[in-house]
Design an enzyme around this catalytic site. Sequence first.
Site, mmCIF file in Angstrom:
data_model
loop_
_atom_site.group_PDB
_atom_site.id
_atom_site.type_symbol
_atom_site.label_atom_id
_atom_site.label_comp_id
_atom_site.label_asym_id
_atom_site.label_seq_id
_atom_site.Cartn_x
_atom_site.Cartn_y
_atom_site.Cartn_z
ATOM 1 N N HIS A 15 72.815 99.837 49.709
ATOM 2 C CA HIS A 15 73.013 98.559 49.020
ATOM 3 C C HIS A 15 71.962 97.531 49.428
ATOM 4 O O HIS A 15 72.297 96.391 49.762
ATOM 5 C CB HIS A 15 74.397 97.999 49.299
ATOM 6 C CG HIS A 15 75.517 98.916 48.943
ATOM 7 N ND1 HIS A 15 76.816 98.486 48.925
ATOM 8 C CD2 HIS A 15 75.563 100.209 48.591
ATOM 9 C CE1 HIS A 15 77.609 99.483 48.585
ATOM 10 N NE2 HIS A 15 76.856 100.547 48.373
ATOM 11 N N ASN A 18 72.293 93.587 49.648
ATOM 12 C CA ASN A 18 73.696 93.164 49.594
ATOM 13 C C ASN A 18 74.340 93.221 50.963
ATOM 14 O O ASN A 18 74.253 94.223 51.663
ATOM 15 C CB ASN A 18 74.471 94.016 48.590
ATOM 16 C CG ASN A 18 73.886 93.875 47.208
ATOM 17 O OD1 ASN A 18 73.348 94.812 46.653
ATOM 18 N ND2 ASN A 18 73.950 92.674 46.660
ATOM 19 N N ARG A 26 59.737 84.932 59.078
ATOM 20 C CA ARG A 26 59.779 84.999 60.543
ATOM 21 C C ARG A 26 60.833 85.978 61.061
ATOM 22 O O ARG A 26 60.766 86.405 62.205
ATOM 23 C CB ARG A 26 60.051 83.612 61.128
ATOM 24 C CG ARG A 26 58.860 82.695 60.978
ATOM 25 C CD ARG A 26 58.995 81.446 61.851
ATOM 26 N NE ARG A 26 57.946 80.519 61.503
ATOM 27 C CZ ARG A 26 58.113 79.448 60.744
ATOM 28 N NH1 ARG A 26 59.316 79.162 60.271
ATOM 29 N NH2 ARG A 26 57.113 78.654 60.474
ATOM 30 N N ASP A 47 72.217 96.844 38.740
ATOM 31 C CA ASP A 47 73.145 96.504 37.662
ATOM 32 C C ASP A 47 72.895 95.126 37.055
ATOM 33 O O ASP A 47 73.596 94.706 36.140
ATOM 34 C CB ASP A 47 74.594 96.624 38.123
ATOM 35 C CG ASP A 47 74.970 95.630 39.210
ATOM 36 O OD1 ASP A 47 74.107 94.852 39.655
ATOM 37 O OD2 ASP A 47 76.143 95.639 39.629
ATOM 38 N N GLY A 48 71.902 94.409 37.566
ATOM 39 C CA GLY A 48 71.622 93.082 37.052
ATOM 40 C C GLY A 48 72.507 92.003 37.656
ATOM 41 O O GLY A 48 72.355 90.833 37.326
ATOM 42 N N HIS A 49 73.427 92.385 38.541
ATOM 43 C CA HIS A 49 74.301 91.414 39.197
ATOM 44 C C HIS A 49 74.072 91.430 40.710
ATOM 45 O O HIS A 49 74.008 90.388 41.325
ATOM 46 C CB HIS A 49 75.775 91.707 38.916
ATOM 47 C CG HIS A 49 76.071 91.875 37.481
ATOM 48 N ND1 HIS A 49 76.016 90.842 36.576
ATOM 49 C CD2 HIS A 49 76.395 92.977 36.759
ATOM 50 C CE1 HIS A 49 76.294 91.293 35.367
ATOM 51 N NE2 HIS A 49 76.535 92.584 35.455
ATOM 52 N N ASP A 72 77.476 102.284 43.069
ATOM 53 C CA ASP A 72 78.555 101.550 43.727
ATOM 54 C C ASP A 72 79.725 101.373 42.766
ATOM 55 O O ASP A 72 80.491 100.422 42.851
ATOM 56 C CB ASP A 72 78.063 100.199 44.259
ATOM 57 C CG ASP A 72 78.999 99.618 45.320
ATOM 58 O OD1 ASP A 72 79.625 100.399 46.058
ATOM 59 O OD2 ASP A 72 79.112 98.379 45.396
ATOM 60 N N LEU A 105 81.124 89.768 44.908
ATOM 61 C CA LEU A 105 81.047 91.032 44.177
ATOM 62 C C LEU A 105 81.875 92.077 44.913
ATOM 63 O O LEU A 105 81.894 92.108 46.145
ATOM 64 C CB LEU A 105 79.598 91.504 44.060
ATOM 65 C CG LEU A 105 78.714 90.681 43.123
ATOM 66 C CD1 LEU A 105 77.248 91.108 43.270
ATOM 67 C CD2 LEU A 105 79.153 90.820 41.686
ATOM 68 N N ALA A 106 82.534 92.938 44.146
ATOM 69 C CA ALA A 106 83.401 93.963 44.724
ATOM 70 C C ALA A 106 83.125 95.287 44.033
ATOM 71 O O ALA A 106 83.829 95.682 43.114
ATOM 72 C CB ALA A 106 84.863 93.568 44.560
#
Length: 181
Positions: A15, A18, A26, A47-49, A72, A105-106
Amino acid sequence: MTQDGLNQGADGVVHCYNGMNGLHHREPGMVGAALTNDQCQVELICDGHHVHPAAIKVVYRCCGERLLLITDAMRATGMPDGEYSLGEMTVQMKKGVVRTESGSLAGSTLTLEQGVKTLQQACDISFAQAWLHGCLYPAKALGIADRLGSIAPNKQANLTLCDTAGEIQATFVNGKRVFQR
């Protein structure tokens, strides 16, 4: 710290972006380690999200064949908007995006061909080139490219046939058609 893990034998990140600190000049963190370590497999949800198209392009340019598409996907995939369970948590899907009560997001409702299309568009590459990140390169990363991930004699005939628009037309598992549009 991530670089230490990769040096000690970890072979990838899941992921990418995420649940991680962002890339900072730095403190490159986990993302920086993933993008710059030539042995690190980098899993990405296109997924675009979960990841912005520009960030997808950064991973593609840095990682090449090390970029592995993942979905996912959770149980709401392919289903109408509504309430679903994710483990013991109740989540809400609206317009195909799944979120917790707090708005995080889930999981996703991404299918692999959608992820391939998103990668293709974000990176301005062919559908065939993008598809490699969803089949051959993951098979190589898992050490199973001798039997899966591409079409060749003596390989298992698990195939997805797509038209020129990238729409799935048929799926074969062990050489047997299990889906046809």
